[in-house]
Design a protein around this motif. Structure first.
Motif, short mmCIF file in Angstrom:
data_model
loop_
_atom_site.label_atom_id
_atom_site.label_comp_id
_atom_site.label_asym_id
_atom_site.label_seq_id
_atom_site.Cartn_x
_atom_site.Cartn_y
_atom_site.Cartn_z
N MET A 160 33.20 32.37 35.71
CA MET A 160 34.71 32.25 35.72
C MET A 160 35.25 33.46 34.85
O MET A 160 34.78 33.87 34.21
N SER A 161 36.79 33.71 35.17
CA SER A 161 37.31 34.86 34.21
C SER A 161 38.57 34.07 33.39
O SER A 161 39.11 33.01 33.80
N VAL A 162 38.73 34.87 32.27
CA VAL A 162 39.92 34.31 31.42
C VAL A 162 40.64 35.66 31.40
O VAL A 162 40.01 36.71 30.89
N PHE A 163 41.72 35.72 31.64
CA PHE A 163 42.79 36.68 31.66
C PHE A 163 43.94 36.36 30.72
O PHE A 163 44.47 35.64 30.54
N VAL A 164 43.66 37.39 29.52
CA VAL A 164 44.52 37.42 28.47
C VAL A 164 45.69 38.35 28.41
O VAL A 164 45.35 39.38 28.67
N PRO B 260 34.67 37.97 31.55
CA PRO B 260 34.15 36.90 32.14
C PRO B 260 33.31 35.90 31.44
O PRO B 260 32.82 36.43 30.08
N ILE B 261 33.12 34.58 31.56
CA ILE B 261 32.35 33.87 30.83
C ILE B 261 31.33 32.89 31.87
O ILE B 261 31.87 32.86 32.83
N HIS C 135 34.29 30.38 40.06
CA HIS C 135 34.96 31.55 40.62
C HIS C 135 36.53 31.44 40.67
O HIS C 135 37.27 31.94 41.41
N SER C 136 36.91 30.86 39.18
CA SER C 136 38.37 30.61 38.98
C SER C 136 38.91 31.80 37.93
O SER C 136 37.80 32.41 37.18
N THR C 137 40.08 31.81 37.58
CA THR C 137 40.75 32.52 36.58
C THR C 137 41.42 31.65 35.75
O THR C 137 42.61 30.93 36.46
N GLU C 138 41.38 31.71 34.35
CA GLU C 138 42.64 30.96 33.62
C GLU C 138 43.04 31.92 32.87
O GLU C 138 42.71 33.20 32.56
#
Length: 115
Positions: free
Chosen positions: A20-24, A63-64, A106-109
């Protein structure tokens, strides 16, 4: 017979980590350091005594790989001054009700770091 073999292989396959991805979004006037902490196991992202560095006003996607359903919390602090922190802080020891999320493939936080 072939169906039974395929079913056995599917059931015997170990659980895979989800990506998944983390968008900061750093809306601060200072650069920040950020780490992600698992609440379910002894794991930190990016790990290895490293941090994600986000410049002032910058946006960054990281990405993590995490376990499905894993509870993950974020801690951020002003780069060079960990006394000014947000989320669970640099030591993962601050209370926070709104800085955790669940690992979903496959989500983004999104994390918004405001002044």
């Amino acid at each position: 017979m072939i169906r039974a073999l395929l079913a056995t292989l599917l059931l015997a396959t170990p659980a895979q980590a989800d990506d998944m991805s983390v968008f900061v979004r750093n809306q601060r006037s200072q650069g920040v350091a950020l780490e992600l902490f698992s609440r379910d196991r002894d794991t930190v992202w990016p790990g290895g005594d490293k941090v994600f560095l986000i410049r002032p006003g910058a946006r960054k996607s990281v990405p993590i790989s995490c376990n499905p359903g894993e509870n993950i919390c974020w801690g951020a602090w002003v780069n060079g001054d960990d006394q000014v922190s947000a989320g669970v802080g640099p030591d993962n020891d601050q209370p926070c009700n709104s800085c955790c999320f669940i690992c979903v493939e496959h989500s983004t936080e999104t994390i918004d770091l405001a002044e």
